[in-house]
Design an enzyme around this catalytic site. Structure first.
Site, PDB file in Angstrom:
ATOM      1  N   ARG A  47       0.893  -1.183   0.000  1.00 20.15           N
ATOM      2  CA  ARG A  47       0.000   0.000   0.000  1.00 20.15           C
ATOM      3  C   ARG A  47       0.918   1.216   0.000  1.00 20.15           C
ATOM      4  O   ARG A  47       1.747   1.379   0.895  1.00 20.15           O
ATOM      5  CB  ARG A  47      -0.884   0.003   1.245  1.00 20.15           C
ATOM      6  CG  ARG A  47      -1.558   1.352   1.443  1.00 20.15           C
ATOM      7  CD  ARG A  47      -2.692   1.311   2.414  1.00 20.15           C
ATOM      8  NE  ARG A  47      -3.836   0.642   1.833  1.00 20.15           N
ATOM      9  CZ  ARG A  47      -5.095   0.765   2.299  1.00 20.15           C
ATOM     10  NH1 ARG A  47      -5.339   1.523   3.358  1.00 20.15           N
ATOM     11  NH2 ARG A  47      -6.090   0.139   1.722  1.00 20.15           N
ATOM     12  N   ARG A  73     -13.601  -8.502   1.489  1.00 15.94           N
ATOM     13  CA  ARG A  73     -12.164  -8.265   1.263  1.00 15.94           C
ATOM     14  C   ARG A  73     -11.373  -9.519   1.643  1.00 15.94           C
ATOM     15  O   ARG A  73     -10.455  -9.932   0.947  1.00 15.94           O
ATOM     16  CB  ARG A  73     -11.660  -7.077   2.104  1.00 15.94           C
ATOM     17  CG  ARG A  73     -12.144  -5.708   1.658  1.00 15.94           C
ATOM     18  CD  ARG A  73     -11.546  -5.297   0.331  1.00 15.94           C
ATOM     19  NE  ARG A  73     -10.103  -5.198   0.336  1.00 15.94           N
ATOM     20  CZ  ARG A  73      -9.408  -4.148   0.751  1.00 15.94           C
ATOM     21  NH1 ARG A  73     -10.022  -3.070   1.198  1.00 15.94           N
ATOM     22  NH2 ARG A  73      -8.080  -4.146   0.709  1.00 15.94           N
ATOM     23  N   CYS A  76     -16.466   1.925   0.370  1.00 18.11           N
ATOM     24  CA  CYS A  76     -15.312   1.035   0.597  1.00 18.11           C
ATOM     25  C   CYS A  76     -14.823   1.089   2.036  1.00 18.11           C
ATOM     26  O   CYS A  76     -14.093   0.208   2.467  1.00 18.11           O
ATOM     27  CB  CYS A  76     -14.181   1.408  -0.350  1.00 18.11           C
ATOM     28  SG  CYS A  76     -13.662   3.121  -0.176  1.00 18.11           S
ATOM     29  N   GLN A 130     -10.150  -3.659  -3.733  1.00 24.09           N
ATOM     30  CA  GLN A 130     -11.433  -3.086  -3.341  1.00 24.09           C
ATOM     31  C   GLN A 130     -12.475  -3.279  -4.445  1.00 24.09           C
ATOM     32  O   GLN A 130     -13.589  -3.737  -4.191  1.00 24.09           O
ATOM     33  CB  GLN A 130     -11.261  -1.588  -3.021  1.00 24.09           C
ATOM     34  CG  GLN A 130     -12.529  -0.950  -2.503  1.00 24.09           C
ATOM     35  CD  GLN A 130     -12.958  -1.533  -1.165  1.00 24.09           C
ATOM     36  OE1 GLN A 130     -12.173  -1.614  -0.230  1.00 24.09           O
ATOM     37  NE2 GLN A 130     -14.219  -1.948  -1.052  1.00 24.09           N
ATOM     38  N   HIS A 153      -7.126   0.855  -6.655  1.00 26.25           N
ATOM     39  CA  HIS A 153      -7.390  -0.008  -5.491  1.00 26.25           C
ATOM     40  C   HIS A 153      -8.081  -1.275  -6.003  1.00 26.25           C
ATOM     41  O   HIS A 153      -9.283  -1.483  -5.794  1.00 26.25           O
ATOM     42  CB  HIS A 153      -8.268   0.749  -4.487  1.00 26.25           C
ATOM     43  CG  HIS A 153      -8.260   0.178  -3.100  1.00 26.25           C
ATOM     44  ND1 HIS A 153      -7.584  -0.980  -2.769  1.00 26.25           N
ATOM     45  CD2 HIS A 153      -8.852   0.601  -1.945  1.00 26.25           C
ATOM     46  CE1 HIS A 153      -7.756  -1.242  -1.486  1.00 26.25           C
ATOM     47  NE2 HIS A 153      -8.515  -0.291  -0.957  1.00 26.25           N
ATOM     48  N   ASP A 208     -17.072   7.251  -1.612  1.00 27.40           N
ATOM     49  CA  ASP A 208     -15.817   7.082  -0.867  1.00 27.40           C
ATOM     50  C   ASP A 208     -15.507   8.437  -0.235  1.00 27.40           C
ATOM     51  O   ASP A 208     -16.123   9.456  -0.591  1.00 27.40           O
ATOM     52  CB  ASP A 208     -14.698   6.648  -1.853  1.00 27.40           C
ATOM     53  CG  ASP A 208     -13.351   6.417  -1.181  1.00 27.40           C
ATOM     54  OD1 ASP A 208     -13.305   6.284   0.064  1.00 27.40           O
ATOM     55  OD2 ASP A 208     -12.326   6.368  -1.899  1.00 27.40           O
TER      56      ASP A 208
HETATM   57  N1   CP Z   1     -11.172  -0.035   2.124  1.00 22.52           N
HETATM   58  C1   CP Z   1      -9.929  -0.104   2.593  1.00 22.52           C
HETATM   59  O1   CP Z   1      -8.963  -0.345   1.852  1.00 22.52           O
HETATM   60  O2   CP Z   1      -9.809   0.088   3.938  1.00 22.52           O
HETATM   61  P1   CP Z   1      -8.461   0.285   4.749  1.00 22.52           P
HETATM   62  O3   CP Z   1      -7.904   1.639   4.362  1.00 22.52           O
HETATM   63  O4   CP Z   1      -8.889   0.251   6.186  1.00 22.52           O
HETATM   64  O5   CP Z   1      -7.508  -0.809   4.412  1.00 22.52           O
HETATM   65  N1  NVA Z   2      -9.725   6.835  -1.554  1.00 26.69           N
HETATM   66  C1  NVA Z   2      -9.387   6.391  -0.217  1.00 26.69           C
HETATM   67  C2  NVA Z   2      -9.620   4.926  -0.081  1.00 26.69           C
HETATM   68  C3  NVA Z   2      -9.338   4.367   1.281  1.00 26.69           C
HETATM   69  C4  NVA Z   2      -9.570   2.893   1.340  1.00 26.69           C
HETATM   70  C5  NVA Z   2      -7.939   6.739   0.064  1.00 26.69           C
HETATM   71  O1  NVA Z   2      -7.096   6.553  -0.818  1.00 26.69           O
HETATM   72  O2  NVA Z   2      -7.644   7.194   1.175  1.00 26.69           O
END
Ligand code: CP
Ligand code: NVA
Length: 314
Positions: A109, A299, A271, A139, A136, A231
């Protein structure tokens, strides 16, 4: 259990997968989910290690990947920037080469999507994108699986995403294009997904027959939507833009009013994490229309299918 054979070695974007591959991942996901529910052993990755690099925070991604690899008989290593030399300037390519000698797959990530690509290009082992600034994919796979398991098909899905044209929106757009799903993305002007992503999705629709609509008008977009998704307005790394975006995005939220304009059986998706009262009203999140926590649960199951497909026999 039949494990899908994927052409790709990595999951950096949902476009690494074809329609058939996604559907076979969904089938495996259903089977793995039922193993968990029936308490049946399904340790398909005994002794395998997944390194999990987190350059941003996470609740779902961390816990679902770590639990998932454990349920498959392997182990996860949680690695953040305070514990890796990556945080002190070691390159992503050197990290990739070293990890390739220790572990069986890497989940990352991070910020720039280029870092995911660089990791994949320098690894002999599968790399899974657990969110970058641009995509993502885990997701979006979860979200489409959640619809698929409810309806046993994706046909007739009309998905409306309202809010920021961000990483989640990009992956939903590309995924919908692959899967033949009609998708509308309603964003304030200049917050739409990037032109090259819209263009890529449009090219994919030529094959799948999906319809794509990018608009700033929510009212027009709401008509006939049977899933409405949002989101956060401010993604991780965009904190400086918070004040400006909060003003601009005010009407791009899931409220009772907007839900009333959608199809009468329209379901609500997010999400997570959510900012209750900002992009979605709390009462809607907690209502019978919400399938948000099913998405979160899935997930775990979809990522287990992804890990099995990428890591088995590798
Ligand atoms: N939706 C999602 O990726 O959540 P987190 O940021 O908690 O991993
Ligand atoms: N768009 C959000 C998604 C979090 C799961 C971010 O990148 O913070």
């Amino acid at each position: 259990m039949r494990i899908p054979v994927l052409r790709t070695n990595h999951l950096t974007s949902i476009t690494d997968l074809s329609y058939d591959e996604i559907i076979s991942l969904f089938e495996l996901t259903s089977r793995l989910k039922s193993c968990v529910k029936k308490n049946k052993k399904h340790a398909y990755l005994p002794g395998k290690t997944l390194a999990m690099i987190f350059e941003k925070s996470s609740t779902r991604t961390r816990v679902s990947f770590e639990t998932g690899i454990f349920q498959l008989g392997g182990q996860g290593l949680f690695l953040d920037m305070n514990s890796l030399q990556l945080g002190r300037g070691e390159t992503i390519s050197d990290t990739a080469r070293v990890f390739s000698r220790y572990v069986d797959a890497i989940m990352i990530r991070t910020f720039s999507h280029q870092r995911v690509i660089e990791l994949a290009n320098n690894s002999n082992i599968p790399v899974i994108n657990g969110l970058s600034d641009t995509f993502h994919p885990c997701q979006a796979l979860t979200d489409f699986f959640t619809i698929y398991e409810r309806n046993k098909t994706l046909k007739g899905t009309k998905l409306l995403y309202i809010g920021d044209g961000n990483n989640v929106a990009n992956s939903l757009l590309l995924g919908a294009a692959i899967l033949g799903i009609d998708i509308t993305i309603a964003c304030p002007k200049s917050y739409e997904p990037d032109k090259d992503i819209i263009e890529k999705a449009s090219i994919i629709t030529l094959n799948s027959g999906a319809k794509i609509n990018i608009t700033s008008s929510i009212d027009e977009a709401a008509e006939n939507a049977n899933y409405i998704y949002t989101d956060v307005w401010i993604s991780m790394g965009q904190e400086k833009e918070a004040a400006k975006k909060k003003k601009l995005f005010k009407k791009y939220k899931i409220s009772k009013e907007i839900l009333n304009k959608c199809a009468k059986d329209c379901l609500v998706m997010h999400c997570l994490p959510a900012h209750r009262g900002e992009e979605i009203d709390a009462e809607i999140m907690d209502s019978g229309r919400s399938i948000i926590f099913d998405q979160a649960e899935n997930r775990l199951h979809i990522q287990k299918a992804v890990m099995c497909s990428l890591m088995k026999n590798k």
